[in-house]
Design a protein around this motif. Structure first.
Motif, PDB file in Angstrom:
ATOM      1  N   ALA A  15       0.830  -1.209   0.000  1.00  0.00           N
ATOM      2  CA  ALA A  15       0.000   0.000   0.000  1.00  0.00           C
ATOM      3  C   ALA A  15       0.858   1.250   0.000  1.00  0.00           C
ATOM      4  CB  ALA A  15      -0.912   0.002   1.219  1.00  0.00           C
ATOM      5  N   ILE A  16       0.467   2.192  -0.837  1.00  0.00           N
ATOM      6  CA  ILE A  16       1.078   3.516  -0.852  1.00  0.00           C
ATOM      7  C   ILE A  16       0.019   4.494  -0.377  1.00  0.00           C
ATOM      8  CG2 ILE A  16       1.989   5.352  -2.312  1.00  0.00           C
ATOM      9  CD1 ILE A  16       3.400   3.287  -3.976  1.00  0.00           C
ATOM     10  N   TYR A  17       0.432   5.384   0.529  1.00  0.00           N
ATOM     11  CA  TYR A  17      -0.475   6.352   1.142  1.00  0.00           C
ATOM     12  C   TYR A  17      -0.098   7.754   0.697  1.00  0.00           C
ATOM     13  CZ  TYR A  17      -1.218   2.323   4.129  1.00  0.00           C
ATOM     14  OH  TYR A  17      -1.488   1.063   4.572  1.00  0.00           O
ATOM     15  N   ILE A  18      -1.101   8.504   0.215  1.00  0.00           N
ATOM     16  CA  ILE A  18      -0.874   9.886  -0.163  1.00  0.00           C
ATOM     17  C   ILE A  18      -1.937  10.771   0.493  1.00  0.00           C
ATOM     18  CG2 ILE A  18       0.324   9.335  -2.313  1.00  0.00           C
ATOM     19  CD1 ILE A  18      -2.184   9.995  -3.851  1.00  0.00           C
ATOM     20  N   ALA A  19      -1.618  12.040   0.615  1.00  0.00           N
ATOM     21  CA  ALA A  19      -2.466  12.969   1.368  1.00  0.00           C
ATOM     22  C   ALA A  19      -3.674  13.469   0.575  1.00  0.00           C
ATOM     23  CB  ALA A  19      -1.637  14.161   1.842  1.00  0.00           C
ATOM     24  N   ASN A  20      -3.665  13.293  -0.722  1.00  0.00           N
ATOM     25  CA  ASN A  20      -4.763  13.833  -1.528  1.00  0.00           C
ATOM     26  C   ASN A  20      -5.405  12.735  -2.356  1.00  0.00           C
ATOM     27  OD1 ASN A  20      -2.317  13.649  -2.904  1.00  0.00           O
ATOM     28  ND2 ASN A  20      -2.924  15.129  -4.422  1.00  0.00           N
ATOM     29  N   GLN A  21      -6.558  13.051  -2.930  1.00  0.00           N
ATOM     30  CA  GLN A  21      -7.244  12.109  -3.811  1.00  0.00           C
ATOM     31  C   GLN A  21      -7.769  12.872  -5.018  1.00  0.00           C
ATOM     32  OE1 GLN A  21     -10.020  11.110  -0.543  1.00  0.00           O
ATOM     33  NE2 GLN A  21     -11.595  11.164  -2.115  1.00  0.00           N
ATOM     34  N   PRO A 102      -2.354   4.765   7.349  1.00  0.00           N
ATOM     35  CA  PRO A 102      -2.067   3.328   7.435  1.00  0.00           C
ATOM     36  C   PRO A 102      -2.711   2.703   8.669  1.00  0.00           C
ATOM     37  CG  PRO A 102      -0.068   4.554   6.976  1.00  0.00           C
ATOM     38  CD  PRO A 102      -1.129   5.559   7.295  1.00  0.00           C
ATOM     39  N   ILE A 103      -3.170   1.487   8.497  1.00  0.00           N
ATOM     40  CA  ILE A 103      -3.636   0.664   9.607  1.00  0.00           C
ATOM     41  C   ILE A 103      -2.602  -0.443   9.749  1.00  0.00           C
ATOM     42  CG2 ILE A 103      -5.466  -0.835  10.469  1.00  0.00           C
ATOM     43  CD1 ILE A 103      -7.388   0.753   8.580  1.00  0.00           C
ATOM     44  N   ILE A 104      -1.802  -0.341  10.792  1.00  0.00           N
ATOM     45  CA  ILE A 104      -0.701  -1.287  10.989  1.00  0.00           C
ATOM     46  C   ILE A 104      -1.191  -2.437  11.854  1.00  0.00           C
ATOM     47  CG2 ILE A 104       1.670  -1.572  11.795  1.00  0.00           C
ATOM     48  CD1 ILE A 104       1.401   0.474   9.499  1.00  0.00           C
ATOM     49  N   LYS A 105      -1.100  -3.647  11.326  1.00  0.00           N
ATOM     50  CA  LYS A 105      -1.512  -4.833  12.068  1.00  0.00           C
ATOM     51  C   LYS A 105      -0.256  -5.607  12.467  1.00  0.00           C
ATOM     52  CE  LYS A 105      -5.802  -5.131   9.506  1.00  0.00           C
ATOM     53  NZ  LYS A 105      -6.492  -5.752   8.403  1.00  0.00           N
ATOM     54  N   GLU A 106      -0.232  -6.069  13.714  1.00  0.00           N
ATOM     55  CA  GLU A 106       0.918  -6.840  14.191  1.00  0.00           C
ATOM     56  C   GLU A 106       1.083  -8.115  13.380  1.00  0.00           C
ATOM     57  OE1 GLU A 106       1.788  -7.465  18.302  1.00  0.00           O
ATOM     58  OE2 GLU A 106       0.535  -5.756  18.857  1.00  0.00           O
ATOM     59  N   ASP A 109       2.488  -9.053   6.923  1.00  0.00           N
ATOM     60  CA  ASP A 109       3.550  -8.907   5.924  1.00  0.00           C
ATOM     61  C   ASP A 109       3.224  -7.811   4.905  1.00  0.00           C
ATOM     62  OD1 ASP A 109       1.502 -10.234   4.647  1.00  0.00           O
ATOM     63  OD2 ASP A 109       2.779 -11.761   3.736  1.00  0.00           O
ATOM     64  N   THR A 110       2.200  -7.016   5.174  1.00  0.00           N
ATOM     65  CA  THR A 110       1.847  -5.911   4.284  1.00  0.00           C
ATOM     66  C   THR A 110       2.926  -4.834   4.324  1.00  0.00           C
ATOM     67  OG1 THR A 110      -0.512  -6.316   4.577  1.00  0.00           O
ATOM     68  CG2 THR A 110       0.118  -4.132   3.788  1.00  0.00           C
ATOM     69  N   MET A 111       3.329  -4.359   3.153  1.00  0.00           N
ATOM     70  CA  MET A 111       4.291  -3.272   3.030  1.00  0.00           C
ATOM     71  C   MET A 111       3.524  -1.959   2.940  1.00  0.00           C
ATOM     72  SD  MET A 111       7.340  -4.422   3.004  1.00  0.00           S
ATOM     73  CE  MET A 111       7.914  -6.097   3.175  1.00  0.00           C
ATOM     74  N   HIS A 112       3.954  -0.979   3.737  1.00  0.00           N
ATOM     75  CA  HIS A 112       3.309   0.330   3.777  1.00  0.00           C
ATOM     76  C   HIS A 112       4.321   1.393   3.356  1.00  0.00           C
ATOM     77  CE1 HIS A 112       0.043  -1.401   6.215  1.00  0.00           C
ATOM     78  NE2 HIS A 112       0.996  -2.036   6.868  1.00  0.00           N
ATOM     79  N   ILE A 113       3.917   2.280   2.451  1.00  0.00           N
ATOM     80  CA  ILE A 113       4.776   3.376   2.009  1.00  0.00           C
ATOM     81  C   ILE A 113       3.989   4.673   2.119  1.00  0.00           C
ATOM     82  CG2 ILE A 113       6.100   4.357   0.103  1.00  0.00           C
ATOM     83  CD1 ILE A 113       6.287   1.476  -1.032  1.00  0.00           C
ATOM     84  N   GLY A 145       9.541  -2.503  12.311  1.00  0.00           N
ATOM     85  CA  GLY A 145       8.514  -3.249  13.023  1.00  0.00           C
ATOM     86  C   GLY A 145       7.140  -3.129  12.412  1.00  0.00           C
ATOM     87  N   SER A 146       6.917  -2.086  11.659  1.00  0.00           N
ATOM     88  CA  SER A 146       5.617  -1.855  11.013  1.00  0.00           C
ATOM     89  C   SER A 146       5.646  -2.113   9.515  1.00  0.00           C
ATOM     90  CB  SER A 146       5.167  -0.404  11.254  1.00  0.00           C
ATOM     91  OG  SER A 146       5.002  -0.159  12.623  1.00  0.00           O
ATOM     92  N   ASN A 147       6.786  -2.564   8.980  1.00  0.00           N
ATOM     93  CA  ASN A 147       6.949  -2.731   7.526  1.00  0.00           C
ATOM     94  C   ASN A 147       6.577  -1.452   6.796  1.00  0.00           C
ATOM     95  OD1 ASN A 147       7.872  -5.353   7.558  1.00  0.00           O
ATOM     96  ND2 ASN A 147       5.866  -6.252   7.205  1.00  0.00           N
TER      97      ASN A 147
END
Length: 177
Positions: A15-21, A102-106, A109-113, A145-147
């Motif tokens: 997942a890539i996170y951006i501030a606008n849509q 982002p919703i970080i789950k313990e 293996d999801t990659m967050h950017i 720890g959060s990928n």
């Protein structure tokens, strides 16, 4: 529970996170992750301009640059352009472009950017995200720890080809951490 909002595969692993849509009426009330349809990325680029074309192009270029042994998102495409046009953010691709934090789950293996230092700091300062970022330089940070990686915004000048290669290597290293 908080829900992810944006474009892509609802069961994403990247997942890539951006501030606008996109500033289009049909996207103003999104409340989940919706796969784009064939031609929808092109239509968004046409309606919203060059900035959104760059976002989609750089996202596709990043996925295409990833080590294929670690991430096989582009295995069916010969070029990043073909991947963008035929697969990017569609159902069953395991990828997403999100407009929500982002919703970080313990033990996931999801990659967050997160794209953009300013956006990352805004999320942290507003208590929407708890991270332990290690800033590697002025543009890249990581929370193993959060990928999660913070990188420059999806734009040719900010996330150049050289920086895409660097991010690709960081993601492979994070996958094996």
């Amino acid at each position: 529970m908080t829900t992810s909002i944006g474009f892509g595969c609802p069961s994403f692993k990247f997942a890539i996170y951006i501030a606008n849509q996109p500033n289009m009426s049909e996207y103003q009330n999104l409340d989940s992750v919706l796969p784009v349809t064939q031609g929808e990325i092109y239509a968004i680029g046409q309606a919203c301009g060059n900035g959104w074309r760059k976002v989609f192009n750089v996202y596709a270029k990043l996925l295409f640059a990833l080590n294929k042994k670690d991430f096989d998102y582009c295995k069916s495409s010969l070029t990043w352009q073909q991947y963008r046009d035929d697969y990017l953010l569609q159902n069953n691709t395991q990828t997403a472009l999100l407009f929500s934090p982002p919703i970080i789950k313990e033990n996931s293996d999801t990659m967050h950017i997160i794209c953009g230092k300013t956006y990352a700091k805004e999320l942290i300062n507003s208590d929407k995200l708890k991270l332990e970022l290690t800033w590697l330089d002025n543009e890249f940070a990581i929370d193993e720890g959060s990928n999660l990686i913070v990188c420059p915004y999806l734009d040719y000048r900010q996330l150049s080809n050289i920086k895409i290669e660097r991010l690709s290597k960081m993601l492979s290293k994070l996958k094996h951490a």
